[in-house]
Motif scaffolding. Structure first.
Motif, PDB file in Angstrom:
ATOM      1  N   GLU A 148      33.963  43.655  40.332  1.00  7.01           N
ATOM      2  CA  GLU A 148      35.305  42.874  40.338  1.00  7.01           C
ATOM      3  C   GLU A 148      35.232  41.958  41.205  1.00  7.01           C
ATOM      4  OE1 GLU A 148      38.529  45.366  39.934  1.00  7.01           O
ATOM      5  OE2 GLU A 148      39.968  43.981  40.000  1.00  7.01           O
ATOM      6  N   GLY A 165      43.833  46.457  35.079  1.00  4.95           N
ATOM      7  CA  GLY A 165      45.061  47.423  34.993  1.00  4.95           C
ATOM      8  C   GLY A 165      46.221  47.077  34.004  1.00  4.95           C
ATOM      9  N   SER A 220      44.528  41.734  46.027  1.00  6.89           N
ATOM     10  CA  SER A 220      43.418  41.919  46.706  1.00  6.89           C
ATOM     11  C   SER A 220      43.240  40.405  47.550  1.00  6.89           C
ATOM     12  CB  SER A 220      42.069  41.748  45.994  1.00  6.89           C
ATOM     13  OG  SER A 220      41.983  43.279  45.423  1.00  6.89           O
ATOM     14  N   ARG A 272      36.444  41.544  51.321  1.00  8.75           N
ATOM     15  CA  ARG A 272      37.946  41.977  50.711  1.00  8.75           C
ATOM     16  C   ARG A 272      38.728  42.426  52.295  1.00  8.75           C
ATOM     17  NH1 ARG A 272      41.310  46.127  49.504  1.00  8.75           N
ATOM     18  NH2 ARG A 272      42.796  45.503  47.805  1.00  8.75           N
ATOM     19  N   SER A 292      47.569  43.508  38.821  1.00  8.58           N
ATOM     20  CA  SER A 292      48.284  44.542  38.983  1.00  8.58           C
ATOM     21  C   SER A 292      48.648  44.793  40.310  1.00  8.58           C
ATOM     22  CB  SER A 292      47.632  45.664  38.399  1.00  8.58           C
ATOM     23  OG  SER A 292      47.449  45.446  37.173  1.00  8.58           O
ATOM     24  N   GLY A 293      47.493  44.814  41.312  1.00 12.23           N
ATOM     25  CA  GLY A 293      47.634  45.039  42.628  1.00 12.23           C
ATOM     26  C   GLY A 293      47.270  43.678  43.343  1.00 12.23           C
TER      27      GLY A 293
HETATM   28  C1  PAZ Z   1      42.511  48.194  42.798  1.00 12.03           C
HETATM   29  C2  PAZ Z   1      42.541  46.745  42.438  1.00 12.03           C
HETATM   30  C3  PAZ Z   1      41.419  46.136  43.104  1.00 12.03           C
HETATM   31  C4  PAZ Z   1      42.107  46.530  40.914  1.00 12.03           C
HETATM   32  O1  PAZ Z   1      42.326  45.259  40.441  1.00 12.03           O
HETATM   33  P1  PAZ Z   1      43.423  44.772  39.537  1.00 12.03           P
HETATM   34  O2  PAZ Z   1      43.167  45.335  38.323  1.00 12.03           O
HETATM   35  O3  PAZ Z   1      44.931  45.103  40.003  1.00 12.03           O
HETATM   36  O4  PAZ Z   1      43.230  43.102  39.453  1.00 12.03           O
HETATM   37  C5  PAZ Z   1      44.086  45.950  42.660  1.00 12.03           C
HETATM   38  O5  PAZ Z   1      44.890  46.594  42.188  1.00 12.03           O
HETATM   39  C6  PAZ Z   1      44.169  46.019  44.398  1.00 12.03           C
HETATM   40  O6  PAZ Z   1      43.422  45.430  45.178  1.00 12.03           O
HETATM   41  N1  PAZ Z   1      45.277  46.801  44.832  1.00 12.03           N
HETATM   42  C7  PAZ Z   1      45.706  47.105  46.118  1.00 12.03           C
HETATM   43  C8  PAZ Z   1      45.181  48.247  46.785  1.00 12.03           C
HETATM   44  C9  PAZ Z   1      45.328  47.931  48.041  1.00 12.03           C
HETATM   45  O7  PAZ Z   1      44.826  47.282  48.921  1.00 12.03           O
HETATM   46  O8  PAZ Z   1      46.384  48.797  48.727  1.00 12.03           O
END
Ligand code: PAZ
Ligand code: ADP
Length: 473
Positions: free
Chosen positions: A174, A65, A224, A236, A221-222
């Motif tokens: 991913e 992201g 995991s 996960r 970005s977020g």
């Molecule tokens: C959607 C994502 C797996 C994408 O991975 P990233 O590009 O952020 O590395 C990640 O942003 C994420 O796990 N976000 C948190 C979503 C949640 O569990 O609320």
């Protein structure tokens, strides 16, 4: 030909196909002696593969992201004969082909590079300038080129890669890639994992017999949060949308800083007292000792802004940035602890580009973790924190688990908690490699059904299974 003969001929043909398939020499990854190059302070240090002789897949991407991460392999001789990107753009695959076949000497290195995702065109230019999309295996097999990629952008930008570079994206999940990258680093690279307490970095020796389960907290970005139970075995278990993108996005809005590095740099001159509300602010300067809070504990991030009659411009951007960084880092550390507690896990590794080897970020995560776990567990960090997914995608060309084959053989061992002293990193030689390698290789051979069938029917003793990571003596 009667039926019997036809049948025999068919079986023979089938077996020949198996043999032929087996005899295709697939490039092998040789990790013996893999080590980080450079000194302990280097960011994204290259990994030396001194014994790599085959031309392995050259490039993998993690298109996230916020950032695009590239891992690519170059031979020593390619490094030496580097062209300027300008010269190389648009030159034909023939040049690269020549370069590859000419590169007979062993050894090379893995490079780690990142770009902002919004600068995707620069990535295409970079790949083109180094001709990284013209992988050796595709060239030799005559197939059209593919690039391994993971992250959401592997889907989003697939057409763009096809249009601009003429390559197809071979997508890797991913989470699979993150875990594969982390397992590789933890098992194959010494001086990769470290703790960061009170500003002190201490490398951690990984006990391969006692690595699983561990929690991988990837702060991109977020965020995991992944419980890893083995090679390719994981779940996960949690996540949060308050992550690196939150820091970068909110930081931009609050300070008008354009880059992440500028934000980090600015935060180093900040003071959280100007923005955060402390327990002492609420309790008239006193501790709230009954619940274990001292006057100097932060009661509420950004809470001071409620009561002060100030506009955004009245705050120093430095202070805002530091409070934001602390708030997000602490929150992630705390959520990580809760998940570690939930599953009774003691080993927790933090990855993702948000960490960026930044001392304040790591200290804050460590403090949160240490505080909530009452000192029972420590947060650990990885030097290639931001490249787990890209590394996993890179390794996926080989598609083989580390676990089954040689968890112990790859690794240089260092004393527990080897101190952080700077300088180059060297480890003691790996012992007993020959013996272990031959045992493992025999195991692979004998458990490969098609190998056994072919060997039995055609009386061939020298088939080489192509689905094994070779371990070189
Ligand atoms: C959607 C994502 C797996 C994408 O991975 P990233 O590009 O952020 O590395 C990640 O942003 C994420 O796990 N976000 C948190 C979503 C949640 O569990 O609320
Ligand atoms: N040079 C940089 N430019 C932008 N963001 C950076 C940079 N270095 C670190 N970051 C941080 O890393 C985060 C992205 O982490 P990353 O692991 O690459 O996730 P993603 O896969 O979502 O792009 C950004 O949101 C930002 O907080």
């Amino acid at each position: 030909m009667n039926n019997k003969h036809t049948e025999e001929a068919e079986i023979e043909k089938e077996m020949e196909d198996v043999v032929q398939k087996k005899n295709i020499v697939r490039p092998q990854l040789n990790l013996r002696g893999a080590e980080i190059q450079g000194n302990y302070e280097d960011k994204d240090p290259t990994i030396l593969l001194p014994n790599q002789s085959d031309d392995i897949s050259h490039l993998a991407l993690d298109i996230g992201g916020s950032l695009i991460k590239l891992v690519y392999f170059s031979r020593h001789d390619q490094d030496r004969s580097k062209k300027s990107p300008k010269d190389a753009v648009g030159s034909s695959s023939f040049n690269r082909r020549n370069m590859l076949s000419a590169s007979s000497s062993g050894g090379g290195r893995l490079h780690f590079v990142n770009f902002e995702t919004q600068k995707i065109m620069s990535v295409l230019e970079f790949i083109s300038s180094k001709q990284l999309h013209l992988g050796s295996s595709e060239i030799s097999s005559g197939n059209s080129a593919t690039i391994k990629a993971t992250g959401g952008g592997a889907f989003k930008f697939a057409d763009l890669f096809k249009e601009k570079l003429g390559v197809s994206i071979d997508k890797e999940d991913e989470m699979d890639a993150l875990v594969a990258g982390a397992n590789f680093l933890l098992k194959a690279i010494s001086h990769e994992a470290f703790t960061h307490v009170g500003g002190q970095k201490e490398f951690v020796q990984i006990d391969h017999d006692d690595l699983y389960p561990y929690l991988l907290v990837n702060i991109g970005s977020g965020v995991s949060i992944i419980k890893v139970d083995g090679d390719g075995t994981f779940e996960r278990v949690s996540g949060t949308n308050v992550g690196g993108g939150t820091f970068w996005g909110l930081g931009k809005l609050l300070t008008k800083c354009q880059s992440f590095d500028e934000l980090l740099e600015m935060s180093q001159r900040g003071d959280i007292k100007a923005v955060d509300m402390f327990v002492g602010d609420i309790y008239g300067g006193m501790d709230y000792s009954k619940i274990g809070l001292s006057a100097t504990n932060i009661a509420s991030s950004f809470g001071k802004a409620i009561s002060e009659n100030k506009e955004l411009d009245d705050y120093r951007p430095e202070d805002l940035t530091l409070s934001l960084l602390r708030m997000i880092s602490y929150n992630i550390g705390q959520i990580a602890y809760l998940n570690a507690f939930r599953f009774g896990i003691k080993r927790i590794f933090f990855g993702g580009f948000f960490i960026r080897g930044h001392a304040y970020t790591m200290n804050t995560i460590s403090n949160a973790f240490n505080y909530w776990s009452k000192g029972e567990a420590q947060a650990m960090f990885l030097r290639h924190e931001g490249f787990l997914g890209a590394l996993g995608a890179f390794l996926s060309s080989e598609k083989h688990g580390l676990d089954d084959l040689m968890p112990h053989q790859l690794v240089e061992r260092f004393p527990m908690g080897a101190p952080y002293v700077g300088g180059r990193i060297h480890g003691p030689p790996i012992r007993d490699l020959n013996e272990k390698a031959s045992t493992i290789t025999n195991h692979i051979f004998e458990h490969d059904t098609s190998y056994r069938n072919a060997k039995a029917c055609l009386h061939i003793d020298n088939l080489i299974p192509t689905n094994a990571w070779m371990i070189y003596p």
